[in-house]
Design an enzyme around this catalytic site. Structure first.
Site, PDB file in Angstrom:
ATOM      1  N   HIS A  82       0.855  -1.190   0.000  1.00 55.92           N
ATOM      2  CA  HIS A  82       0.000   0.000   0.000  1.00 55.92           C
ATOM      3  C   HIS A  82       0.887   1.235   0.000  1.00 55.92           C
ATOM      4  O   HIS A  82       1.839   1.317   0.789  1.00 55.92           O
ATOM      5  CB  HIS A  82      -0.907   0.026   1.232  1.00 55.92           C
ATOM      6  CG  HIS A  82      -1.723   1.279   1.295  1.00 55.92           C
ATOM      7  ND1 HIS A  82      -2.909   1.416   0.615  1.00 55.92           N
ATOM      8  CD2 HIS A  82      -1.494   2.460   1.900  1.00 55.92           C
ATOM      9  CE1 HIS A  82      -3.377   2.634   0.814  1.00 55.92           C
ATOM     10  NE2 HIS A  82      -2.548   3.296   1.592  1.00 55.92           N
ATOM     11  N   ASP A 161     -15.244   2.585   7.443  1.00 54.59           N
ATOM     12  CA  ASP A 161     -14.194   3.506   6.999  1.00 54.59           C
ATOM     13  C   ASP A 161     -14.697   4.370   5.848  1.00 54.59           C
ATOM     14  O   ASP A 161     -14.395   5.557   5.763  1.00 54.59           O
ATOM     15  CB  ASP A 161     -12.940   2.751   6.571  1.00 54.59           C
ATOM     16  CG  ASP A 161     -11.912   3.725   6.010  1.00 54.59           C
ATOM     17  OD1 ASP A 161     -11.434   4.566   6.784  1.00 54.59           O
ATOM     18  OD2 ASP A 161     -11.639   3.697   4.797  1.00 54.59           O
ATOM     19  N   ARG A 168     -14.627  12.725   7.299  1.00 48.28           N
ATOM     20  CA  ARG A 168     -13.345  13.381   7.629  1.00 48.28           C
ATOM     21  C   ARG A 168     -12.949  14.379   6.545  1.00 48.28           C
ATOM     22  O   ARG A 168     -12.416  15.445   6.829  1.00 48.28           O
ATOM     23  CB  ARG A 168     -12.248  12.313   7.804  1.00 48.28           C
ATOM     24  CG  ARG A 168     -12.401  11.516   9.094  1.00 48.28           C
ATOM     25  CD  ARG A 168     -11.496  10.301   9.091  1.00 48.28           C
ATOM     26  NE  ARG A 168     -10.106  10.647   8.882  1.00 48.28           N
ATOM     27  CZ  ARG A 168      -9.214   9.855   8.291  1.00 48.28           C
ATOM     28  NH1 ARG A 168      -9.560   8.660   7.855  1.00 48.28           N
ATOM     29  NH2 ARG A 168      -7.968  10.243   8.155  1.00 48.28           N
ATOM     30  N   SER A 183      -7.576   3.751   9.150  1.00 50.64           N
ATOM     31  CA  SER A 183      -8.337   3.738   7.905  1.00 50.64           C
ATOM     32  C   SER A 183      -7.639   2.831   6.880  1.00 50.64           C
ATOM     33  O   SER A 183      -8.255   1.948   6.270  1.00 50.64           O
ATOM     34  CB  SER A 183      -8.442   5.179   7.399  1.00 50.64           C
ATOM     35  OG  SER A 183      -8.836   5.224   6.058  1.00 50.64           O
ATOM     36  N   LYS A 187      -8.708  -1.571   5.902  1.00 50.47           N
ATOM     37  CA  LYS A 187      -9.004  -2.068   4.551  1.00 50.47           C
ATOM     38  C   LYS A 187      -8.022  -3.169   4.160  1.00 50.47           C
ATOM     39  O   LYS A 187      -8.400  -4.164   3.556  1.00 50.47           O
ATOM     40  CB  LYS A 187      -8.956  -0.918   3.547  1.00 50.47           C
ATOM     41  CG  LYS A 187     -10.171  -0.003   3.677  1.00 50.47           C
ATOM     42  CD  LYS A 187     -10.078   1.235   2.809  1.00 50.47           C
ATOM     43  CE  LYS A 187      -9.113   2.234   3.344  1.00 50.47           C
ATOM     44  NZ  LYS A 187      -9.298   3.620   2.970  1.00 50.47           N
TER      45      LYS A 187
HETATM   46  N1  URA Z   1      -5.933   6.922   2.732  1.00 47.16           N
HETATM   47  C1  URA Z   1      -6.870   6.222   3.414  1.00 47.16           C
HETATM   48  O1  URA Z   1      -7.307   5.158   2.980  1.00 47.16           O
HETATM   49  N2  URA Z   1      -7.310   6.729   4.561  1.00 47.16           N
HETATM   50  C2  URA Z   1      -6.864   7.895   5.087  1.00 47.16           C
HETATM   51  O2  URA Z   1      -7.305   8.277   6.142  1.00 47.16           O
HETATM   52  C3  URA Z   1      -5.904   8.600   4.354  1.00 47.16           C
HETATM   53  C4  URA Z   1      -5.437   8.097   3.181  1.00 47.16           C
END
Ligand code: URA
Length: 423
Positions: A82, A161, A168, A183, A187
């Site tokens: 990621h 999320d 957010r 967050s 995932k």
């Molecule tokens: N990417 C995400 O998936 N979540 C965040 O809070 C910031 C960047």
């Protein structure tokens, strides 16, 4: 349980209990807690932070709000990467097939771009016919058959999320290390991968430009991974200049094809191969990722993945009809090229979106004809801008004003791989 007490607890700097966290995450995901109360809690977290146990419970609650990908039918080690997002960051397109050709499998659930950093799915969707929206069963089938998939996370993984992130975004509560870390990790853990390497970008084009913030984010995510039994490590990598020579969807696909054919730019290959080494290390595989490029295995896996997702890997990648060049204002060596400015220019040319419903142009973007370290003569082109509509050149050019510094002496080379963080 009362939501006002939950907000007061965090407002006063105390840790939330597991029950309070479950009450909030489940209630908000179900639509039972209103946005104003959720916003107040998020802002209290921005100010007060979260303790390690609290963050583990928060992440667990986010994962439990939805489905988990079941990768039990994959007969090889699974590992994913990621990135916190950068300009010209097409690493995923080259990396996932390298990993697949090296004996592991990569179930890469990815996102679309918002703002100045491009999204991997937008890039792949520049390939005619490519489908990023697979359902979870289809995604697992592609991983099983090809060794990698790159598709959207869909609505089923960590739905809490999805709702929280949208809130957010409009309440000034994105910039919180515990909220960002939970967050991202919720995932990735829901994705079911057996190991994970994080590419945390540092520098002007990064989400968190300062190295101390990037390090804290990386350490927080590595700890969340460890607390959830996911082998996780992180590389901090430089994002002061764009990675490779292109920023824009189709342009980056073409550059990725060049990389898979062994002709990728040095910076892109260095970051990609280092991430691949770390991924294979976490899987216990002793393979040299360069062999997957040199032997053609990675290109073969990329083509197979594109075909399995409905795309035609041999179709011409769309190009934008309009071009304009930006010339060097002086002679000398390029000592700085601001990645954020290049990202904003690509976005203004049509490669990115301002709102999540916006369409992106497959052909628009910026080609960096010169990069830091290169010598230029005054008037020589540094950038080539590509757009569907020439009216976009002026705002893009404004973004690039002052984006490049030219000095009489060549700059010292800057390292790309800055730090490695393992549990
Ligand atoms: N990417 C995400 O998936 N979540 C965040 O809070 C910031 C960047």
């Amino acid at each position: 349980m009362d939501m006002i007490d939950v907000i007061r607890t965090k407002r006063d700097g105390e840790s939330l209990t597991e029950d309070q966290i479950n009450y909030f995450i489940n209630g908000y995901a179900a639509g039972a807690i209103p946005d104003e109360q959720a916003s107040a809690l998020l802002m209290a977290i921005v100010w007060r932070g979260m303790a390690e146990d609290e963050l583990t419970a928060w992440t667990t609650a986010m994962i439990s709000s939805g489905a988990r990908l079941d990768l039990a039918s994959i007969d090889r080690p699974t590992v994913d990467k990621h990135s916190t997002g950068g300009v010209g960051d097409k690493v995923s397109l080259v990396l996932a097939p390298i990993v697949a050709a090296s004996g592991a499998a990569d179930p890469m659930l990815s996102g679309r771009g918002l703002g100045h950093t491009g999204g991997t799915l937008d890039k792949l969707e520049a390939i005619p016919g490519f489908r990023a929206d697979l359902d979870l069963d289809e995604a697992v089938r592609v991983v099983r058959e090809v060794g990698c998939v790159i598709c959207s996370a869909g609505p089923d993984l960590a739905p809490a999320d999805r709702r929280l992130y949208a809130l957010r975004d409009v309440t000034g509560t994105v910039e919180s290390i515990p909220l960002i870390a939970s967050s991202i990790m919720s995932k990735k853990i829901a994705e079911g991968t057996g190991a994970l390497v994080l590419d945390v970008k540092v520098g002007s084009g990064a989400f968190l430009p300062a190295i101390d913030d990037a390090r804290e984010l990386a350490e927080t995510m590595v700890s969340i991974g460890a607390a959830h039994g996911l082998r996780t490590s992180a590389l901090l990598t430089a994002m002061d200049a764009p990675l490779g020579r292109t920023a824009g969807n189709g342009l980056e696909v073409s550059e990725s094809f060049a990389a898979l054919n062994g002709a990728g730019p040095g910076d892109l290959m260095e970051v990609t191969l280092e991430l691949a080494r770390e991924m294979l290390y976490l899987c216990g595989l002793d393979a040299d990722p360069w062999d997957a490029i040199a032997g053609g295995g990675a290109l073969d896996r990329f083509n197979a993945m594109v075909s399995a997702q409905g795309g035609d890997p041999h179709a011409p990648v769309p190009e934008a009809p309009e071009r304009e060049q930006v010339q060097a204002p002086a002679s000398g060596f390029i000592s700085r090229m601001d990645a954020r400015a290049v990202g904003i220019a690509a976005w203004r040319l049509g490669a990115g979106r301002a709102k999540k419903e916006d369409a992106v142009s497959p052909g628009a973007g910026v080609v960096c004809l010169k990069k830091p370290g290169d010598e230029v003569a005054v008037g020589e082109p540094i950038f080539e801008l590509h757009a569907d509509d020439p009216a976009r050149f002026e705002p893009a050019g404004t973004a690039l004003a002052g984006a490049v510094s030219i000095d009489p002496e060549p700059p010292d080379p800057c390292p790309l791989i800055l730090e490695r963080i393992r549990p």
